[in-house]
Design an enzyme around this catalytic site. Structure first.
Site, PDB file in Angstrom:
ATOM      1  N   HIS A  63     -10.522 -73.171 -39.164  1.00 36.78           N
ATOM      2  CA  HIS A  63     -12.178 -73.179 -39.599  1.00 36.78           C
ATOM      3  C   HIS A  63     -12.429 -72.066 -38.410  1.00 36.78           C
ATOM      4  O   HIS A  63     -12.624 -72.089 -37.228  1.00 36.78           O
ATOM      5  CB  HIS A  63     -12.544 -74.139 -40.705  1.00 36.78           C
ATOM      6  CG  HIS A  63     -14.610 -74.609 -39.653  1.00 36.78           C
ATOM      7  ND1 HIS A  63     -15.158 -74.283 -39.776  1.00 36.78           N
ATOM      8  CD2 HIS A  63     -14.137 -76.112 -38.824  1.00 36.78           C
ATOM      9  CE1 HIS A  63     -15.733 -75.209 -37.988  1.00 36.78           C
ATOM     10  NE2 HIS A  63     -14.749 -76.157 -38.167  1.00 36.78           N
ATOM     11  N   CYS A  64     -13.109 -71.129 -38.781  1.00 35.63           N
ATOM     12  CA  CYS A  64     -14.330 -70.704 -38.204  1.00 35.63           C
ATOM     13  C   CYS A  64     -15.391 -70.009 -38.825  1.00 35.63           C
ATOM     14  O   CYS A  64     -15.739 -71.524 -39.671  1.00 35.63           O
ATOM     15  CB  CYS A  64     -13.349 -68.530 -37.940  1.00 35.63           C
ATOM     16  SG  CYS A  64     -13.647 -68.049 -39.570  1.00 35.63           S
ATOM     17  N   MET A  65     -16.186 -69.235 -38.501  1.00 35.06           N
ATOM     18  CA  MET A  65     -17.209 -69.310 -38.789  1.00 35.06           C
ATOM     19  C   MET A  65     -18.050 -69.170 -40.437  1.00 35.06           C
ATOM     20  O   MET A  65     -18.351 -70.587 -40.303  1.00 35.06           O
ATOM     21  CB  MET A  65     -18.550 -68.104 -38.032  1.00 35.06           C
ATOM     22  CG  MET A  65     -18.860 -68.403 -37.357  1.00 35.06           C
ATOM     23  SD  MET A  65     -19.966 -69.970 -36.936  1.00 35.06           S
ATOM     24  CE  MET A  65     -21.399 -68.332 -37.706  1.00 35.06           C
ATOM     25  N   ARG A  91     -15.121 -69.576 -43.020  1.00 37.00           N
ATOM     26  CA  ARG A  91     -13.823 -69.567 -43.813  1.00 37.00           C
ATOM     27  C   ARG A  91     -12.984 -70.709 -43.376  1.00 37.00           C
ATOM     28  O   ARG A  91     -13.226 -70.812 -41.841  1.00 37.00           O
ATOM     29  CB  ARG A  91     -12.345 -68.459 -43.553  1.00 37.00           C
ATOM     30  CG  ARG A  91     -13.071 -67.008 -43.655  1.00 37.00           C
ATOM     31  CD  ARG A  91     -12.033 -65.942 -42.765  1.00 37.00           C
ATOM     32  NE  ARG A  91     -13.151 -64.783 -43.305  1.00 37.00           N
ATOM     33  CZ  ARG A  91     -12.716 -63.509 -42.442  1.00 37.00           C
ATOM     34  NH1 ARG A  91     -11.259 -63.418 -42.233  1.00 37.00           N
ATOM     35  NH2 ARG A  91     -13.597 -61.946 -43.048  1.00 37.00           N
TER      36      ARG A  91
END
Length: 501
Positions: free
Chosen positions: A29-31, A33
């Site tokens: 995961h990123c910020m 998504r």
């Protein structure tokens, strides 16, 4: 339902809709998504997945990315990973239910999906894939940049008000510790991204921030701790990966554990001290001077171009080249003056969306999409509005970029007149950027300029879209009520997505 149960329920709802655990090859995961590697894309039930309340939209890139929003994604991801591990025998074969009709939100979503697919194919060039790898190095650092940036802003406020003098030194240490060692984290991530041993990348990069480098002389000058910053760390770790892979091909396995780490750190470390630190330091200084010169001398013109062209850069995948530039500016000056200007692109999208809402009073489908996507847009999450509304319509996307250009011009002009507006971290945009603002003329003045820039972007995006965003033919086709769905059926959900600005 408790927060923990809510996130578990979201993960449990997502898993079967992406084809089950057997269809998932990777989870990250990123910020905002949840990024999934999938064996068979056709097993994903797109429309049912987008209908989930927690899902803000979907992006298809090298991974299948489900937009859950900041905070939520960090809590859903471990729950999802646990379910994948526990249910490796799961299956999912449902056929997606496609929306139809170009006049409805469902039709726009379908067009947005087609545009994303086209963009994905167009962006799969070696240069853009390289930029994506560079971005992958810095994106994991964003949560720490945000947290430390907010603490630094709070600490600055306390210092200016002369409050809690016994606490502010501690807050300074907490806010500054990560930035003091950011080179090590960049080196770790660089080695990981390019296929080396992450800890060796961190070890080589740590040379950049070691205080003892002040005793080393290169090119006739003594080095300074931190010289070269994140660019030097990135170059050092990349070189370390190259050396390590060279050793893997030539060093016997029996002595590999002794020879390879030693040679990697020694060769890359010497190259860093007697070359990379100096060169990267010069480049870093040039980037800082260039950013200052751009807004000091370019002013409104530079801001107009940056604010107006940022979203097209996102569409082309070129925006990722800005991430190391932002990080270098933050490391050198304490904030990046480019991000607040680029954030105006999101303001233009918000203004355009409001204009579309007003201009299409009879199209309840598109208006419903805008109502649900507008608040995320105010908070800097541009995904729902761009791919779900403005980009598929065509002209409104251009007029939205025009709104961003005027907002950027305003912030750029004020910067030229002496009020610099910067951000102590990257990632947030819109209203979410307020806690991270910094500048050289006081927080109140900085906040006022940024807020005024957003207002200019909103108004310009609205006016440009209201008067120039639609032809008479477009209005005749779009401003009609969609077909009433069959009893018991909800309209298909919209697709709400792109890069965060």
């Amino acid at each position: 339902m408790s927060e923990e149960n809510k996130h578990h329920a979201t993960a449990a709802a997502l898993l079967p809709l992406v084809g089950g655990a057997d269809n998932v090859t990777s989870v990250a995961h990123c910020m905002t998504r949840l990024r999934l590697g999938l064996r068979d894309r056709s097993l994903v039930q797109d429309e049912r997945l987008k209908a989930l309340p927690a899902v803000l939209g979907v992006v298809e890139d090298d991974t299948y990315q489900i937009v859950l929003g900041p905070g939520t994604v960090a809590r859903v991801t471990p729950e999802f990973e646990s379910l994948v591990e526990a249910e490796r025998s799961g299956t999912g074969q449902a056929v997606p239910d496609r929306g139809a009709g170009p006049v409805t939100a469902e039709g726009l979503a379908a067009q947005g999906a087609a545009l994303r697919t086209e963009r994905k194919a167009r962006n799969a060039t070696p240069f853009k894939l390289f930029l994506r790898r560079i971005a992958n190095i810095f994106v994991p650092l964003i949560p720490a940049l945000i947290g430390c940036g907010i603490i630094a802003g709070l600490n600055g406020l306390l210092v200016n008000l002369h409050w809690l003098p016994g606490v502010t030194p501690a807050l300074t240490a907490i806010a500054s510790g990560f930035m003091a060692l950011i080179a090590v984290f960049v080196g770790f991530n660089t080695a990981k991204e390019f296929g080396g041993t992450p800890i060796l990348g961190g070890a080589v990069a740590s040379v950049v921030v070691y205080a003892g480098v002040a005793d080393v002389e290169a090119f006739g000058r003594h080095l300074s701790p931190g010289q070269g910053g994140v660019l030097g760390a990135l170059g050092a770790a990349w070189l370390g990966v190259y050396v390590e892979k060279w050793c893997w091909r030539r060093v016997p396995e029996s002595v590999d554990v002794l020879v390879t780490p030693t040679v990697t750190v020694l060769v890359a470390g010497l190259a860093t001290l007697f070359g990379l630190m100096f060169l990267a330091g010069e480049v870093s200084a040039w980037i800082g001077d260039a950013a200052d010169w751009l807004l000091t001398h370019g002013g409104a013109g530079a801001g107009f171009l940056l604010g107006g062209l940022f979203l097209p850069l996102v569409m082309l995948g070129l925006h990722q080249a800005l991430i190391p530039i932002h990080t270098t500016l933050i490391e050198g000056a304490g904030f990046t003056v480019l991000l607040p200007v680029l954030a105006m692109a999101g303001a233009g999208q918000v203004g355009a969306a409001i204009a579309i809402y007003v201009r299409l009073p009879h199209n309840t489908s598109i208006r419903t999409t805008i109502k649900s996507a507008l608040w995320p847009g105010f908070l800097g999450v541009g995904e729902p509005l761009i791919y779900g509304v403005s980009l598929p319509l065509g002209r409104p996307f251009i007029t939205a970029c025009t709104g961003g250009a005027f907002g950027g011009a305003f912030v750029g002009l004020l910067n030229q007149l002496g009020t610099d507006v910067g951000s102590t971290a990257i990632g947030p945009s819109g209203w979410a950027l307020f806690p991270l603002l910094d500048g050289g003329h006081g927080l109140a003045r900085t906040v006022a300029v940024y807020a005024a820039g957003l207002l200019v972007g909103y108004v310009a995006g609205f006016v440009a879209t209201y008067f120039f965003g639609f032809t008479k033919t477009m209005l005749a086709e779009l401003d009609t009520a969609p077909d009433t769905p069959a009893d018991g059926q909800r309209p298909a959900p919209v697709d709400r997505v792109t890069e965060k600005v």
